[in-house]
Design an enzyme around this catalytic site. Structure first.
Site, PDB file in Angstrom:
ATOM      1  N   CYS A 127       0.849  -1.188   0.000  1.00  0.00           N
ATOM      2  CA  CYS A 127       0.000   0.000   0.000  1.00  0.00           C
ATOM      3  C   CYS A 127       0.882   1.234   0.000  1.00  0.00           C
ATOM      4  CB  CYS A 127      -0.949   0.032   1.191  1.00  0.00           C
ATOM      5  SG  CYS A 127      -0.152   0.328   2.770  1.00  0.00           S
ATOM      6  N   VAL A 270      -9.178  -6.025 -17.461  1.00  0.00           N
ATOM      7  CA  VAL A 270      -8.679  -6.184 -18.829  1.00  0.00           C
ATOM      8  C   VAL A 270      -8.014  -7.558 -18.932  1.00  0.00           C
ATOM      9  CG1 VAL A 270      -7.275  -5.192 -20.660  1.00  0.00           C
ATOM     10  CG2 VAL A 270      -8.301  -3.702 -18.930  1.00  0.00           C
ATOM     11  N   ARG A 271      -8.786  -8.539 -19.334  1.00  0.00           N
ATOM     12  CA  ARG A 271      -8.273  -9.898 -19.467  1.00  0.00           C
ATOM     13  C   ARG A 271      -9.282 -10.750 -20.219  1.00  0.00           C
ATOM     14  NH1 ARG A 271      -9.048  -9.634 -13.432  1.00  0.00           N
ATOM     15  NH2 ARG A 271     -10.979 -10.724 -12.934  1.00  0.00           N
ATOM     16  N   ARG A 274     -11.866  -9.250 -22.598  1.00  0.00           N
ATOM     17  CA  ARG A 274     -12.952  -8.459 -22.042  1.00  0.00           C
ATOM     18  C   ARG A 274     -12.369  -7.328 -21.214  1.00  0.00           C
ATOM     19  NH1 ARG A 274     -17.337 -12.905 -19.657  1.00  0.00           N
ATOM     20  NH2 ARG A 274     -17.686 -14.016 -21.631  1.00  0.00           N
TER      21      ARG A 274
END
Length: 288
Positions: A127, A270-271, A274
């Protein structure tokens, strides 16, 4: 495009591999994770001061880019001219600190927000720096205005980005344990890729490389990040002037609101041929 991998970016471990009830001893490659201490050199000539700013857990390699990108995206510098140099500190006390402590030399006349520097800038690999709670705080850092007339990217190009990024991830191929950030042209050409155990570090390395090469703002580039799209990744991309950001994973609610507010096109999931477009879809052509 394969990135140069310093020998300190990975380690070997002897492991036991279990398949069903069968056990064998083998060697495995691990992504290295070590602390990087970032120090600042600042003040007028002859009266320079040094102060530790941050400790971040990172994969060794491209440390100067990471430092430069971190300073830019955290608002401590706003241009290449404000950073006169980055070097490994020669005056460390322990051998293991060599190449794990860097000093960024700031321009002599650069005004610094001392209360900000006195904050505890500890960053973990998973993070970013804590404390940003509003999009308005990022606007105060004077993010570049994203272009209102482009670039335009074909929908088919977005589909191709993950495969091209993955093919260039040399260290991930060996370890399976790293994040990546990659810059592409609007036509989908891979221009720059960096890997790191931390998502934020990988992006800071990419942005730092562009900063040190005097390529900012990145108004004609597309960014792909592995994993999810967080608010801080969107913020960092906005500071660098990136108008299109895609992520293999999901965006957070605040990431979507920030992208909408900054004028950034944000794609997620994004894979497998699609993806979802969450904000400013006008930059992507051919969606139906």
């Amino acid at each position: 495009m394969k990135a140069f991998l310093p020998p300190t970016s990975y380690e070997y471990a002897t492991i036991q591999k279990v398949a069903g009830t069968h056990l064998t001893e083998a060697s495995d490659v691990l992504a290295a994770e070590e602390p990087l201490e970032i120090r600042l050199g600042y003040g007028p000539a002859g009266q320079r001061e040094h102060r530790t700013l941050s400790v971040t857990m990172r994969t060794p390699g491209h440390d100067f880019e990471l430092t430069a990108g971190f300073l830019l995206t955290e608002g401590l510098i706003r241009s290449r001219a404000e950073l006169t140099g980055v070097l490994y500190c020669p005056d460390v006390e322990k051998a293991e600190e060599r190449e794990n402590v860097v000093r960024a030399e700031l321009a002599a006349g650069l005004p610094l927000d001392m209360p900000r520097l006195e904050r505890h800038f500890y960053t973990s690999s998973s993070c970013g720096v804590c404390g940003k709670t509003s999009i308005e705080a990022v606007h105060a850092a004077a993010c570049p205005v994203l272009p209102a007339d482009g670039p335009h990217v074909a929908a088919s190009v977005i589909h191709e980005l993950p495969g091209r990024q993955r093919a260039a991830q040399e260290l991930f191929e060996q370890t399976g344990g790293l994040h990546a950030a990659a810059l592409f042209s609007p036509a989908g050409e891979l221009l720059l890729l960096r890997e790191d155990v931390g998502r934020h570090n990988a992006l800071d390395k990419v942005i730092g490389a562009a900063l040190l090469a005097d390529q900012l703002p990145l108004h004609q580039h597309v960014l792909l990040v592995s994993g999810r799209a967080s608010f801080e990744l969107v913020q960092k991309a906005a500071v660098a002037g990136i108008p299109i950001m895609a992520a293999v994973g999901a965006p957070s609610s605040l990431a979507v609101r920030a992208a909408q507010d900054f004028g950034m096109t944000l794609c997620g999931f994004v894979r497998q041929q699609r993806y979802n477009v969450y904000t400013h879809p006008w930059r992507i052509r051919g969606n139906s």
